[in-house]
Write a protein that holds these residues in place. Structure first.
Motif, PDB file in Angstrom:
ATOM      1  N   GLU A 274       0.816  -1.219   0.000  1.00 35.00           N
ATOM      2  CA  GLU A 274       0.000   0.000   0.000  1.00 35.00           C
ATOM      3  C   GLU A 274       0.846   1.264   0.000  1.00 35.00           C
ATOM      4  O   GLU A 274       0.332   2.346  -0.311  1.00 35.00           O
ATOM      5  CB  GLU A 274      -0.928  -0.005   1.228  1.00 35.00           C
ATOM      6  CG  GLU A 274      -1.991  -1.097   1.171  1.00 35.00           C
ATOM      7  CD  GLU A 274      -2.951  -1.008   2.340  1.00 35.00           C
ATOM      8  OE1 GLU A 274      -2.758  -0.095   3.190  1.00 35.00           O
ATOM      9  OE2 GLU A 274      -3.880  -1.832   2.418  1.00 35.00           O
ATOM     10  N   ASP A 275       2.137   1.155   0.353  1.00 33.24           N
ATOM     11  CA  ASP A 275       2.982   2.353   0.366  1.00 33.24           C
ATOM     12  C   ASP A 275       3.537   2.687  -1.015  1.00 33.24           C
ATOM     13  O   ASP A 275       4.249   3.669  -1.179  1.00 33.24           O
ATOM     14  CB  ASP A 275       4.142   2.170   1.353  1.00 33.24           C
ATOM     15  CG  ASP A 275       5.011   0.972   1.011  1.00 33.24           C
ATOM     16  OD1 ASP A 275       4.455  -0.024   0.507  1.00 33.24           O
ATOM     17  OD2 ASP A 275       6.235   1.042   1.222  1.00 33.24           O
ATOM     18  N   LEU A 276       3.210   1.878  -2.030  1.00 33.87           N
ATOM     19  CA  LEU A 276       3.682   2.107  -3.401  1.00 33.87           C
ATOM     20  C   LEU A 276       2.504   2.449  -4.312  1.00 33.87           C
ATOM     21  O   LEU A 276       1.430   1.850  -4.205  1.00 33.87           O
ATOM     22  CB  LEU A 276       4.408   0.878  -3.939  1.00 33.87           C
ATOM     23  CG  LEU A 276       5.663   0.443  -3.180  1.00 33.87           C
ATOM     24  CD1 LEU A 276       6.224  -0.841  -3.774  1.00 33.87           C
ATOM     25  CD2 LEU A 276       6.719   1.548  -3.189  1.00 33.87           C
ATOM     26  N   GLN A 277       2.726   3.424  -5.196  1.00 32.67           N
ATOM     27  CA  GLN A 277       1.669   3.798  -6.150  1.00 32.67           C
ATOM     28  C   GLN A 277       1.572   2.758  -7.272  1.00 32.67           C
ATOM     29  O   GLN A 277       2.581   2.155  -7.669  1.00 32.67           O
ATOM     30  CB  GLN A 277       1.958   5.175  -6.758  1.00 32.67           C
ATOM     31  CG  GLN A 277       1.462   6.340  -5.921  1.00 32.67           C
ATOM     32  CD  GLN A 277       2.423   6.667  -4.788  1.00 32.67           C
ATOM     33  OE1 GLN A 277       3.619   6.484  -4.908  1.00 32.67           O
ATOM     34  NE2 GLN A 277       1.890   7.153  -3.677  1.00 32.67           N
ATOM     35  N   ARG A 278       0.375   2.588  -7.789  1.00 32.45           N
ATOM     36  CA  ARG A 278       0.142   1.666  -8.906  1.00 32.45           C
ATOM     37  C   ARG A 278       0.098   2.473 -10.201  1.00 32.45           C
ATOM     38  O   ARG A 278      -0.969   2.771 -10.740  1.00 32.45           O
ATOM     39  CB  ARG A 278      -1.150   0.886  -8.701  1.00 32.45           C
ATOM     40  CG  ARG A 278      -1.134   0.042  -7.428  1.00 32.45           C
ATOM     41  CD  ARG A 278      -2.450  -0.690  -7.239  1.00 32.45           C
ATOM     42  NE  ARG A 278      -2.449  -1.465  -6.001  1.00 32.45           N
ATOM     43  CZ  ARG A 278      -3.459  -2.232  -5.597  1.00 32.45           C
ATOM     44  NH1 ARG A 278      -4.563  -2.307  -6.347  1.00 32.45           N
ATOM     45  NH2 ARG A 278      -3.385  -2.899  -4.462  1.00 32.45           N
ATOM     46  N   LEU A 279       1.259   2.815 -10.703  1.00 31.46           N
ATOM     47  CA  LEU A 279       1.339   3.622 -11.914  1.00 31.46           C
ATOM     48  C   LEU A 279       1.022   2.770 -13.143  1.00 31.46           C
ATOM     49  O   LEU A 279       1.166   1.543 -13.120  1.00 31.46           O
ATOM     50  CB  LEU A 279       2.740   4.227 -12.063  1.00 31.46           C
ATOM     51  CG  LEU A 279       3.226   5.154 -10.947  1.00 31.46           C
ATOM     52  CD1 LEU A 279       4.582   5.738 -11.312  1.00 31.46           C
ATOM     53  CD2 LEU A 279       2.220   6.277 -10.688  1.00 31.46           C
ATOM     54  N   ASN A 305       5.030  13.400  -4.986  1.00 33.38           N
ATOM     55  CA  ASN A 305       6.096  12.544  -4.454  1.00 33.38           C
ATOM     56  C   ASN A 305       5.643  11.097  -4.614  1.00 33.38           C
ATOM     57  O   ASN A 305       4.862  10.587  -3.811  1.00 33.38           O
ATOM     58  CB  ASN A 305       6.386  12.886  -2.989  1.00 33.38           C
ATOM     59  CG  ASN A 305       7.659  12.236  -2.485  1.00 33.38           C
ATOM     60  OD1 ASN A 305       8.553  11.922  -3.267  1.00 33.38           O
ATOM     61  ND2 ASN A 305       7.732  12.018  -1.180  1.00 33.38           N
ATOM     62  N   LEU A 306       6.090  10.436  -5.681  1.00 28.33           N
ATOM     63  CA  LEU A 306       5.598   9.113  -6.046  1.00 28.33           C
ATOM     64  C   LEU A 306       6.633   8.044  -5.722  1.00 28.33           C
ATOM     65  O   LEU A 306       7.837   8.233  -5.960  1.00 28.33           O
ATOM     66  CB  LEU A 306       5.284   9.061  -7.546  1.00 28.33           C
ATOM     67  CG  LEU A 306       4.186  10.004  -8.068  1.00 28.33           C
ATOM     68  CD1 LEU A 306       4.121   9.922  -9.583  1.00 28.33           C
ATOM     69  CD2 LEU A 306       2.844   9.657  -7.450  1.00 28.33           C
ATOM     70  N   PHE A 307       6.157   6.903  -5.226  1.00 28.34           N
ATOM     71  CA  PHE A 307       6.992   5.719  -5.035  1.00 28.34           C
ATOM     72  C   PHE A 307       6.350   4.579  -5.819  1.00 28.34           C
ATOM     73  O   PHE A 307       5.159   4.297  -5.648  1.00 28.34           O
ATOM     74  CB  PHE A 307       7.093   5.339  -3.556  1.00 28.34           C
ATOM     75  CG  PHE A 307       7.932   6.272  -2.745  1.00 28.34           C
ATOM     76  CD1 PHE A 307       9.278   6.019  -2.529  1.00 28.34           C
ATOM     77  CD2 PHE A 307       7.370   7.422  -2.191  1.00 28.34           C
ATOM     78  CE1 PHE A 307      10.062   6.888  -1.769  1.00 28.34           C
ATOM     79  CE2 PHE A 307       8.138   8.289  -1.427  1.00 28.34           C
ATOM     80  CZ  PHE A 307       9.489   8.031  -1.220  1.00 28.34           C
ATOM     81  N   VAL A 308       7.138   3.926  -6.674  1.00 23.32           N
ATOM     82  CA  VAL A 308       6.630   2.810  -7.466  1.00 23.32           C
ATOM     83  C   VAL A 308       7.634   1.669  -7.396  1.00 23.32           C
ATOM     84  O   VAL A 308       8.853   1.887  -7.383  1.00 23.32           O
ATOM     85  CB  VAL A 308       6.375   3.228  -8.941  1.00 23.32           C
ATOM     86  CG1 VAL A 308       7.650   3.710  -9.608  1.00 23.32           C
ATOM     87  CG2 VAL A 308       5.773   2.076  -9.732  1.00 23.32           C
ATOM     88  N   GLY A 309       7.116   0.445  -7.328  1.00 19.23           N
ATOM     89  CA  GLY A 309       7.972  -0.733  -7.331  1.00 19.23           C
ATOM     90  C   GLY A 309       7.850  -1.471  -8.649  1.00 19.23           C
ATOM     91  O   GLY A 309       6.756  -1.871  -9.044  1.00 19.23           O
ATOM     92  N   LEU A 310       8.960  -1.654  -9.345  1.00 21.51           N
ATOM     93  CA  LEU A 310       8.983  -2.395 -10.605  1.00 21.51           C
ATOM     94  C   LEU A 310       9.734  -3.706 -10.381  1.00 21.51           C
ATOM     95  O   LEU A 310      10.866  -3.716  -9.866  1.00 21.51           O
ATOM     96  CB  LEU A 310       9.671  -1.572 -11.705  1.00 21.51           C
ATOM     97  CG  LEU A 310       9.055  -0.219 -12.038  1.00 21.51           C
ATOM     98  CD1 LEU A 310       9.805   0.449 -13.183  1.00 21.51           C
ATOM     99  CD2 LEU A 310       7.575  -0.352 -12.405  1.00 21.51           C
ATOM    100  N   ARG A 311       9.109  -4.812 -10.785  1.00 18.66           N
ATOM    101  CA  ARG A 311       9.690  -6.133 -10.570  1.00 18.66           C
ATOM    102  C   ARG A 311      10.342  -6.662 -11.849  1.00 18.66           C
ATOM    103  O   ARG A 311       9.804  -6.500 -12.953  1.00 18.66           O
ATOM    104  CB  ARG A 311       8.629  -7.112 -10.075  1.00 18.66           C
ATOM    105  CG  ARG A 311       8.159  -6.799  -8.652  1.00 18.66           C
ATOM    106  CD  ARG A 311       7.539  -7.998  -7.971  1.00 18.66           C
ATOM    107  NE  ARG A 311       7.392  -7.761  -6.525  1.00 18.66           N
ATOM    108  CZ  ARG A 311       8.328  -8.000  -5.634  1.00 18.66           C
ATOM    109  NH1 ARG A 311       9.516  -8.481  -6.034  1.00 18.66           N
ATOM    110  NH2 ARG A 311       8.115  -7.762  -4.349  1.00 18.66           N
TER     111      ARG A 311
END
Length: 332
Positions: A274-279, A305-311
């Motif tokens: 939930e702490d990462l944005q779904r861009l 201020n965006l945080f995104v996780g890319l796998r």
């Protein structure tokens, strides 16, 4: 009409010495323009070049207003309940000239957002037709040498286009209507060589960028990986957590570009935390380079201020060096 740079060529079967004699001070057909008589040495025939009436046109194209606020929807679209942001296009034309016909018909063409060619999305349309172009016949005469027309143009919904920075240009092009008849005239008129037959005016979309409507963003970019070592022969799943921030004014069409090393494959956006944005991100191949492109906002407003996780997985390590690297960029 004969301009100073015109060349008159005799036919290949004509007499030698064509142009040996010239007389250009007479008006043979009484149309208020001098005609030209051309003769040849030792020949008892002459050729007459008659001047055509010259129509001068003074045209104006004006857009009102020149700054469009997408939040001010005060214009009602016909046959619907939709309200839109609109502006007005005024086209005015004035004709003059010696010996011109009683009436002159001009064929005018208006192109909306004309800089958007080759399938580009037209951001504005005519309110009545909902089309980006319009052709109009304009009749001018001795009693009405100056004539104005106006049209209403609306801005499409913001989700229908991305480009909010490029000016919206409206182009006017006109010519004499070649299908019109001119009773009493043996020669059809021509447009003045010096009449400007192409005009354009521009409007801009109001941006969230202060009084000058000029955007100066201050973009920051950083990233961390969730693992530091890779094992040859393993799938090596890893997540790249990227922070994109804007400390300045709005950044329009802002995109995050992640260039992949040859050893890595893109899996997708991390959607469980939930702490990462779904861009919205997509994988592309650009000039043989694999890249993941994520939409950061249009605009990426001040204070974002965006945080995104890319796998990713990293598998092809047999020929790899001691390190692999991901290159990150923000494009706008």
């Amino acid at each position: 009409g004969l301009a100073g740079a015109d060349r008159l060529l005799g036919s290949s079967s004509g007499p030698p010495g064509f142009g040996f004699t010239l007389r250009g001070d007479g008006d043979i057909d009484n149309n208020q323009y001098p005609d030209l008589i051309v003769g040849a040495f030792g020949v008892d025939k002459t050729v007459v070049y008659r001047s055509r009436p010259v129509v001068s046109v003074d045209a104006q194209l004006v857009l009102t207003p020149r700054v469009l606020n997408p939040d001010e929807k005060t214009c009602h679209l016909p046959d619907s309940d939709t309200m839109a942001t609109c502006f007005r296009v005024d086209v005015c034309m004035r004709i003059s000239g010696m010996g011109i016909p009683e009436t002159v018909v001009l064929q005018a063409e208006l192109q909306l957002d004309w800089l958007k060619q080759r399938g580009g999305v037209k951001r504005v349309l005519f309110r009545d037709s909902r089309l980006p172009q319009l052709s109009q016949s304009i009749t001018l005469g001795q009693q009405d040498k100056h004539h104005c027309l106006n049209y209403t143009v609306f801005l499409r919904e913001e989700e229908e286009f991305r480009d909010k920075l490029t000016p919206i240009s409206v182009a006017l092009n006109y010519s004499l209507d070649q299908s019109s008849a001119y009773p009493g005239l043996s020669l059809r008129p021509v447009l003045d060589h010096y009449s400007k037959t192409f005009h354009q005016d521009q409007a801009n979309i109001l941006l969230d960028c202060g009084e000058d409507n000029m955007c100066i963003p201050d973009l920051k970019l950083s990233a961390v990986m969730d693992r530091e070592e890779l094992v040859i022969g393993d799938d090596n799943p890893l997540m790249l957590t990227i922070n994109s921030a804007n400390h300045g004014e709005g950044a329009y069409e802002a995109e995050l570009h992640v260039l992949l090393p040859p050893e890595a494959d893109y899996v997708g956006v991390e959607r469980r935390r939930e702490d990462l944005q779904r861009l919205n991100c997509e994988h592309r191949v650009e000039n043989d380079t694999r890249v993941v492109v994520c939409d950061l906002g249009n605009p990426m407003v001040a204070g974002t201020n965006l945080f995104v996780g890319l796998r990713f997985t990293v598998q092809r390590l047999d020929d790899a060096g001691p390190h692999i690297s991901f290159e990150l960029q923000i494009h706008r």
